[in-house]
Write a protein that holds these residues in place. Structure first.
Motif, PDB file in Angstrom:
ATOM      1  N   UNK A 139      40.798  33.639  41.857  1.00 33.92           N
ATOM      2  CA  UNK A 139      39.598  32.817  41.973  1.00 33.92           C
ATOM      3  C   UNK A 139      39.806  31.489  42.695  1.00 33.92           C
ATOM      4  N   UNK A 140      40.989  30.905  42.624  1.00 32.57           N
ATOM      5  CA  UNK A 140      41.184  29.609  43.296  1.00 32.57           C
ATOM      6  C   UNK A 140      40.991  29.734  44.817  1.00 32.57           C
ATOM      7  N   UNK A 141      41.639  30.686  45.482  1.00 33.35           N
ATOM      8  CA  UNK A 141      41.376  30.846  46.914  1.00 33.35           C
ATOM      9  C   UNK A 141      39.934  31.294  47.197  1.00 33.35           C
ATOM     10  N   UNK A 142      39.364  32.090  46.297  1.00 30.02           N
ATOM     11  CA  UNK A 142      37.975  32.536  46.441  1.00 30.02           C
ATOM     12  C   UNK A 142      37.044  31.322  46.440  1.00 30.02           C
ATOM     13  N   UNK A 143      37.292  30.401  45.507  1.00 34.75           N
ATOM     14  CA  UNK A 143      36.516  29.163  45.449  1.00 34.75           C
ATOM     15  C   UNK A 143      36.717  28.343  46.720  1.00 34.75           C
ATOM     16  N   UNK A 144      37.957  28.304  47.206  1.00 37.99           N
ATOM     17  CA  UNK A 144      38.256  27.572  48.444  1.00 37.99           C
ATOM     18  C   UNK A 144      37.452  28.134  49.610  1.00 37.99           C
ATOM     19  N   UNK A 145      37.273  29.449  49.642  1.00 39.01           N
ATOM     20  CA  UNK A 145      36.498  30.045  50.736  1.00 39.01           C
ATOM     21  C   UNK A 145      35.051  29.588  50.682  1.00 39.01           C
ATOM     22  N   UNK A 356      30.624  27.931  42.076  1.00 38.44           N
ATOM     23  CA  UNK A 356      30.572  27.255  40.776  1.00 38.44           C
ATOM     24  C   UNK A 356      31.014  28.190  39.649  1.00 38.44           C
ATOM     25  N   UNK A 357      30.604  29.462  39.737  1.00 36.17           N
ATOM     26  CA  UNK A 357      30.971  30.417  38.692  1.00 36.17           C
ATOM     27  C   UNK A 357      32.467  30.713  38.717  1.00 36.17           C
ATOM     28  N   UNK A 358      33.023  30.826  39.914  1.00 35.09           N
ATOM     29  CA  UNK A 358      34.455  31.083  40.041  1.00 35.09           C
ATOM     30  C   UNK A 358      35.264  29.886  39.554  1.00 35.09           C
ATOM     31  N   UNK A 359      34.772  28.706  39.871  1.00 34.30           N
ATOM     32  CA  UNK A 359      35.432  27.472  39.444  1.00 34.30           C
ATOM     33  C   UNK A 359      35.475  27.395  37.924  1.00 34.30           C
ATOM     34  N   UNK A 360      34.362  27.740  37.290  1.00 39.81           N
ATOM     35  CA  UNK A 360      34.281  27.686  35.832  1.00 39.81           C
ATOM     36  C   UNK A 360      35.162  28.754  35.185  1.00 39.81           C
ATOM     37  N   UNK A 361      35.175  29.954  35.770  1.00 42.26           N
ATOM     38  CA  UNK A 361      35.995  31.040  35.223  1.00 42.26           C
ATOM     39  C   UNK A 361      37.480  30.705  35.328  1.00 42.26           C
ATOM     40  N   UNK A 362      37.899  30.158  36.470  1.00 42.37           N
ATOM     41  CA  UNK A 362      39.299  29.778  36.640  1.00 42.37           C
ATOM     42  C   UNK A 362      39.674  28.640  35.698  1.00 42.37           C
ATOM     43  N   UNK A 363      38.751  27.699  35.529  1.00 43.02           N
ATOM     44  CA  UNK A 363      38.996  26.567  34.638  1.00 43.02           C
ATOM     45  C   UNK A 363      39.149  27.020  33.190  1.00 43.02           C
ATOM     46  N   UNK A 364      38.256  27.915  32.735  1.00 46.74           N
ATOM     47  CA  UNK A 364      38.323  28.386  31.352  1.00 46.74           C
ATOM     48  C   UNK A 364      39.622  29.147  31.103  1.00 46.74           C
ATOM     49  N   UNK A 395      41.409  22.243  39.563  1.00 48.84           N
ATOM     50  CA  UNK A 395      41.276  23.504  40.305  1.00 48.84           C
ATOM     51  C   UNK A 395      40.471  23.287  41.579  1.00 48.84           C
ATOM     52  N   UNK A 396      39.447  22.434  41.493  1.00 47.85           N
ATOM     53  CA  UNK A 396      38.658  22.121  42.688  1.00 47.85           C
ATOM     54  C   UNK A 396      39.514  21.422  43.743  1.00 47.85           C
ATOM     55  N   UNK A 397      40.375  20.520  43.318  1.00 47.59           N
ATOM     56  CA  UNK A 397      41.257  19.823  44.257  1.00 47.59           C
ATOM     57  C   UNK A 397      42.198  20.807  44.956  1.00 47.59           C
ATOM     58  N   UNK A 398      42.711  21.777  44.194  1.00 48.61           N
ATOM     59  CA  UNK A 398      43.564  22.804  44.800  1.00 48.61           C
ATOM     60  C   UNK A 398      42.764  23.608  45.816  1.00 48.61           C
ATOM     61  N   UNK A 399      41.510  23.930  45.451  1.00 51.43           N
ATOM     62  CA  UNK A 399      40.642  24.658  46.370  1.00 51.43           C
ATOM     63  C   UNK A 399      40.387  23.883  47.650  1.00 51.43           C
ATOM     64  N   UNK A 400      40.136  22.585  47.525  1.00 44.85           N
ATOM     65  CA  UNK A 400      39.914  21.726  48.701  1.00 44.85           C
ATOM     66  C   UNK A 400      41.161  21.702  49.577  1.00 44.85           C
ATOM     67  N   UNK A 401      42.333  21.623  48.949  1.00 39.53           N
ATOM     68  CA  UNK A 401      43.588  21.609  49.708  1.00 39.53           C
ATOM     69  C   UNK A 401      43.755  22.907  50.496  1.00 39.53           C
ATOM     70  N   UNK A 402      43.457  24.042  49.858  1.00 41.32           N
ATOM     71  CA  UNK A 402      43.576  25.335  50.539  1.00 41.32           C
ATOM     72  C   UNK A 402      42.589  25.435  51.696  1.00 41.32           C
ATOM     73  N   UNK A 403      41.390  24.862  51.500  1.00 41.38           N
ATOM     74  CA  UNK A 403      40.320  25.002  52.495  1.00 41.38           C
ATOM     75  C   UNK A 403      40.370  23.941  53.589  1.00 41.38           C
ATOM     76  N   UNK A 404      41.400  23.096  53.594  1.00 45.36           N
ATOM     77  CA  UNK A 404      41.412  21.960  54.522  1.00 45.36           C
ATOM     78  C   UNK A 404      41.502  22.373  55.982  1.00 45.36           C
ATOM     79  N   UNK A 405      42.025  23.555  56.261  1.00 49.37           N
ATOM     80  CA  UNK A 405      42.173  24.034  57.636  1.00 49.37           C
ATOM     81  C   UNK A 405      41.003  24.944  57.981  1.00 49.37           C
ATOM     82  N   UNK A 406      40.128  24.535  58.905  1.00 49.94           N
ATOM     83  CA  UNK A 406      38.957  25.366  59.242  1.00 49.94           C
ATOM     84  C   UNK A 406      39.328  26.706  59.858  1.00 49.94           C
ATOM     85  N   UNK A 407      40.550  26.813  60.369  1.00 49.49           N
ATOM     86  CA  UNK A 407      40.985  28.072  60.994  1.00 49.49           C
ATOM     87  C   UNK A 407      41.847  28.930  60.064  1.00 49.49           C
ATOM     88  N   UNK A 408      41.873  28.565  58.775  1.00 46.06           N
ATOM     89  CA  UNK A 408      42.696  29.329  57.835  1.00 46.06           C
ATOM     90  C   UNK A 408      42.083  30.706  57.598  1.00 46.06           C
TER      91      UNK A 408
END
Length: 508
Positions: A139-145, A356-364, A395-408
């Motif tokens: 879910x963390x990379x899914x949220x990043x997407x 939002x749902x993925x973020x909450x599921x990963x957090x729980x 978890x959101x911060x990790x998602x933002x870090x993963x998503x920082x590259x627009x070409x990822x």
């Protein structure tokens, strides 16, 4: 920035502020961690239905599905949609009521991993912890997407820098999720499902009008080899058609199996206030899914016709079709620009309702199933609420870090994550709910083997091609199911307490 762009951006901003406001209003409803992660089991039938489906569809409904249809015709998109429609209905029909009752009876389980451990009396919490780790991994990379999709939308439309646009989108999603928890996520998802519906209806009607008529759209589709067929697929580069085999059809239909293991969808079943209203929720959800996916597929067909008559250019990226059409609509005056802004808000809605749902599921999973159950068993409610919100932020911060590259390549993990959840949790959910003989050892072995087979099939077997080149969810799901059954039969019968509880739920 032009006047039209300013109007569109203002419309989107009003929408985003509204989502945060919902989170702020519902914040007072979160008195315990159970409230934060399951809304106190107070969802109404319409919110249950629409939030479940909105959290599932993501930007795939408004970008991926029309894009596939635009480029290759109806076969690929239609069989996938049919599989998802069948999966949606069967999931509501078989799983929803039983899961709601079982999780309530089974020590009031508020997360899916917790239910697994409670159902099998797993005192060491191995099931719960492994399930939680799988949820976090997928879910963390899914949220990043989702964050990345929002950032790219703003960057492409308004000429903004990608990273600031992506971060602002993430902040909005995190704000209402952190404030209002599950109830806010579900309520905003309900609102977002309405916005998504309006978006596809407007694009559908506008496109047919611009092409000239429905007959003109159909004539264009039928003029291309294999384009309007369920047994052939169109090759845009050569203008030819190739067969769409039976194995490929079953591979696409297998997408529907994923629903049995989707934590963010299953949580909605667990959270409904009145079990008797699930039949209404099932009808609403199924009708919305069938209609919305049909319209989304046909938007791709209409978009192809719009390209042929010069209303829109030939698209290098077919998934931008609704964004491009919204741009055309915006050129027709102030009101049209506002409508175009709502269409773009619909794409944001599709993305945000899933993120939002993925973020909450990963957090729980992190705070409840790992921290509380393993390391901080005496955690107070006040501390639990604080940790719940902090975990969402981390978890959101990790998602933002993963998503920082627009070409990822983060988007490539979406279908893989769907297969991972479907194969790991799907067979386990079905066995836990409907087979009294299923054991803890069988549950553990089935969950792990299903998840492992997703990796094995994806990276080792599928590349061989031919009959083996099918979507990894189908073989991995079957392996997980078979292992659960075989290991359960080879291990001791569950205790009388577990069997009596199973019978009690079955009679409810």
């Amino acid at each position: 920035m032009s006047t039209i762009q300013i109007l569109m951006l203002a419309t989107i901003l009003v929408y985003l502020i509204g989502m945060v406001a919902i989170g702020a209003v519902l914040a007072k409803e979160n008195r315990t961690t159970d409230d934060f992660y399951l809304g106190g089991r107070k969802l109404g039938p319409f919110v249950t239905a629409m939030s479940a489906e909105a959290s599932d569809m993501s930007s795939w409904l408004l970008m991926g599905l029309p894009g596939v249809a635009y480029l290759t015709g109806t076969a690929d998109a239609a069989w996938t949609a049919i599989g998802l429609a069948i999966g949606t209905y069967v999931n509501w029909l078989l799983v929803a009521k039983r899961l709601r009752n079982y999780t309530h009876v089974c020590n009031n389980s508020t997360t899916l991993p917790l239910f697994f451990s409670n159902r099998y009396r797993d005192e060491k919490r191995a099931l719960s912890v492994i399930a939680a780790v799988l949820i976090i991994i997928f879910f963390v990379p899914y949220t990043a997407s989702g964050f990345a999709a929002c950032g790219k939308l703003f960057a492409n439309l308004f000429g903004l820098d990608y990273v600031p646009a992506m971060i602002i989108s993430a902040i909005v999603i995190v704000a209402y999720t952190t404030l209002g928890g599950f109830l806010a996520a579900s309520t905003t998802d309900f609102v977002q499902s309405i916005v998504m519906t309006l978006a596809i209806i407007v694009v559908f009607g506008f496109g047919i009008t611009k092409v000239g008529s429905f007959e003109a759209v159909m004539a264009n589709a039928q003029s291309m080899a294999g384009y309007f067929s369920l047994t052939q697929i169109h090759d845009a580069a050569t203008g030819t058609a190739s067969p769409y085999g039976i194995l490929t059809i079953f591979s696409m239909l297998a997408w529907g199996l994923g629903y049995f293991g989707m934590p963010h969808v299953l949580l909605r079943f667990m959270a409904i206030e009145d079990v008797k209203k699930l039949k209404l929720s099932r009808r609403v959800a199924t009708v919305w899914v069938v209609i919305s996916m049909f319209v989304a597929v046909f938007i791709g067909v209409i978009g192809n016709a719009m390209s042929k008559v010069g209303v829109i250019p030939t698209l290098e990226d077919p998934e931008t079709i609704i964004i491009v059409v919204a741009g055309v609509i915006s050129q027709h005056g102030v009101l049209a620009a506002i409508v175009a802004g709502l269409i773009l808000a619909g794409i944001l809605a599709a993305t945000m309702s899933t993120a939002d749902s993925q973020l909450l599921a990963a957090s729980s999973s992190a705070s409840q199933n790992i921290l509380k159950e393993v390391f901080m068993k005496d955690m107070s409610e006040k501390t639990g609420m604080l940790i719940a919100r902090i975990t969402v932020l981390i978890i959101a911060l990790i998602g933002v870090f993963i998503a920082r590259d627009p070409n990822s390549s983060v988007f490539q993990i979406v279908s893989f994550a769907w297969a991972g959840f479907g194969a790991s949790f799907g067979p386990l959910v079905l066995m836990a709910l409907f087979w009294k003989r299923s054991t803890l050892q069988g549950a553990l072995a089935g969950m792990v083997s299903g998840g492992v087979m997703v990796f094995v099939w994806k990276f080792l077997i599928r590349p061989m091609g031919g009959a083996l080149g099918i979507y990894e969810l189908l073989p991995a799901f079957l392996v997980g199911l078979a292992v659960n059954v075989i290991v359960s039969l080879l291990t001791p019968v569950p205790s009388k307490e577990i069997q009596d509880e199973f019978e009690k739920v079955a009679k409810m």
